[in-house]
Enzyme design. Structure first.
Site, short mmCIF file in Angstrom:
data_model
loop_
_atom_site.label_atom_id
_atom_site.label_comp_id
_atom_site.label_asym_id
_atom_site.label_seq_id
_atom_site.Cartn_x
_atom_site.Cartn_y
_atom_site.Cartn_z
N PRO A 28 1.11 3.68 -1.02
CA PRO A 28 1.93 4.75 -1.48
C PRO A 28 2.92 4.19 -2.61
CG PRO A 28 1.96 4.80 0.87
CD PRO A 28 1.62 3.59 0.55
N MET A 29 2.97 4.76 -3.71
CA MET A 29 4.05 4.36 -4.87
C MET A 29 4.41 5.42 -5.35
SD MET A 29 1.76 1.37 -6.94
CE MET A 29 0.31 1.98 -6.60
N ALA A 30 5.95 5.80 -5.26
CA ALA A 30 6.58 6.71 -6.00
C ALA A 30 6.11 7.03 -7.18
CB ALA A 30 8.20 6.39 -5.55
N GLN A 82 2.52 9.26 4.00
CA GLN A 82 3.20 8.29 4.52
C GLN A 82 4.63 8.79 4.74
OE1 GLN A 82 5.45 4.93 2.07
NE2 GLN A 82 4.27 3.77 3.44
N CYS A 113 10.42 -0.32 2.32
CA CYS A 113 11.37 -0.27 1.04
C CYS A 113 12.41 -1.19 0.60
CB CYS A 113 11.74 1.17 0.69
SG CYS A 113 12.27 1.91 -0.77
N LYS A 155 4.11 0.09 8.21
CA LYS A 155 4.24 -0.82 7.17
C LYS A 155 5.71 -1.41 7.12
CE LYS A 155 3.55 -1.87 2.40
NZ LYS A 155 3.36 -1.48 0.99
N GLY A 218 0.44 -7.50 -0.87
CA GLY A 218 1.14 -8.38 -1.57
C GLY A 218 0.31 -9.31 -2.55
N ASP A 219 0.45 -8.93 -3.92
CA ASP A 219 -0.34 -9.96 -4.88
C ASP A 219 -1.89 -9.67 -4.77
OD1 ASP A 219 2.28 -10.41 -5.43
OD2 ASP A 219 2.14 -12.63 -4.78
N GLY A 241 -1.35 -2.15 -4.14
CA GLY A 241 -0.26 -1.37 -4.67
C GLY A 241 -0.44 -1.44 -6.07
#
Length: 382
Positions: A28-30, A82, A113, A155, A218-219, A241
């Site tokens: 999820p990305m705002a 989420q 977050c 998460k 991550g990455d 992400g």
């Protein structure tokens, strides 16, 4: 406590009754992973596609913006949502509402977050430090979801900073509390999105949590990154992400890589223009043309990254207000330009590391189960 579990079979990932042939989850990305972007990504490959983060309190209070964010395509399955929350009882009510009203099929919980306005109130990546409270929140969600067969995943990050790591405790507590799977972003809250993710922490979590799948985050900026993370850590799947910003075809690449097939070459500028136009169309369908095209502006830099597009033209792309205006600008680009090597690698926000802002006395007692005061008052749906 009985758990709705996720399992890995071959390259497939199963979460509860739902299986994806590709062990990939869209993080999820705002402001990014709305129904339009999720559909665009789903058109490229299998996976679990999670909507923007929803605040549990805002959901329970039926905040208009929040209810608008809980939107899924008719053919989107499973519908993954989420939740962010700091109060076990509010979380219980939110998940019960999701179950009773059939709002989603899978609930992911956000304890990762690192944003200061969240951590200063004890939320997000600050919360797993409070082990008892963390466990109570996860158990509340699992208990509310279980009668409906809704799997709950969790998460989190490595910890607050290098001196206050929490991920091993968080993984054990989540597993014991009935979570179906856990996902670790290999950074501390202090790192935010700077530096590089510590994949060795994902490997240690995988060794520590043995009864449910462990996902790594991550990455992941390419299919090669995903395969390498899995090989180095033994993780059961990857969470993507920032790597898919301006490149939803990454999910096509991931699907090919996990299937043992050749990864397609990057798209030329003509194909990128078609993807960008499709994104605009989906946003316009979701929000209306004016709002949808404005929302697309923030994606322009990522879509055009590395291509020989002059600064003046890039500026004009960032000011578009209609689909016709977008079409005019796209028509002026050379569709034969190949995908540039400059477009590879890290993308999205990175920023710099910094001290994590916490409530006064937050680090005094990790077993204090007191609910943080005011951490859910800002219930704007994110």
């Amino acid at each position: 406590m009985a758990a709705v579990t996720a399992t890995l079979t071959s390259s497939a990932l199963r979460i509860g009754p739902y299986e994806s042939a590709t062990p990939v989850v869209l993080a999820p990305m705002a402001g990014i992973t709305n129904v339009a972007f999720r559909r665009l990504c789903r058109e490229y490959g299998a996976g679990f596609y999670v909507c923007e983060m929803i605040t549990s309190r805002a959901l329970v209070e039926r905040h208009p913006k929040t209810m608008e964010m809980v939107t899924f395509d008719a053919d989107e399955h499973p519908r993954s949502l989420q939740l962010y929350g700091v109060d076990p009882e509010t979380m219980r009510q939110a998940v019960r509402m999701i179950a009773d009203e059939g709002l989603a099929d899978h609930v992911d919980m956000n304890f990762g977050c690192p944003v200061p306005k969240v951590t200063r109130k004890g939320g997000g990546s600050a919360l797993p430090y409070k082990r008892r409270l963390f466990g109570e929140i996860v158990r509340a969600a699992v208990e509310a979801a279980e009668p409906a067969g809704i799997p709950v995943t969790v998460k989190f990050r490595i910890g607050i900073d290098d001196d206050h790591t929490t991920y091993l405790d968080a993984g054990r507590i989540a597993e014991d509390s009935g979570a179906a799977a856990v996902a670790l972003h290999g950074r501390t809250a202090a790192q935010r999105y700077s530096g590089t993710a510590d994949w060795s922490a994902i490997a240690r979590l995988k060794e520590h949590v043995t009864g449910i799948p462990v996902l790594g985050n991550g990455d992941i900026f390419s299919a090669e990154d995903a395969l390498r993370m899995r090989a180095e850590t033994g993780c059961d799947g990857v969470v993507v992400g920032r790597g898919c910003l301006g490149r939803p075809w990454l999910f096509r690449d991931l699907q090919a890589a996990f299937a043992g097939e050749p990864v397609p070459a990057g798209p030329d500028l003509g194909e990128v223009c078609r993807v960008l136009r499709r994104h605009a169309e989906l946003l316009a369908d979701h929000m209306g043309e004016a709002k949808g095209v404005r929302d697309l502006r923030k994606h322009m830099t990522q879509y055009l990254r590395g291509f020989p597009v002059g600064s003046d033209l890039r500026h004009r792309f960032g000011l578009i207000s209609t689909l016709a205006e977008l079409d005019e600008l796209l028509a002026g680009l050379d569709p034969t330009v190949p995908f540039p090597t400059d477009a590879e690698g890290p993308r999205g926000r990175q920023g710099s590391a910094g001290k994590v802002v916490l409530p006064e006395g937050w680090l005094d007692d990790p077993d204090d189960a007191t609910v943080p005061c005011g951490a859910e008052l800002d219930h704007n749906g994110g």
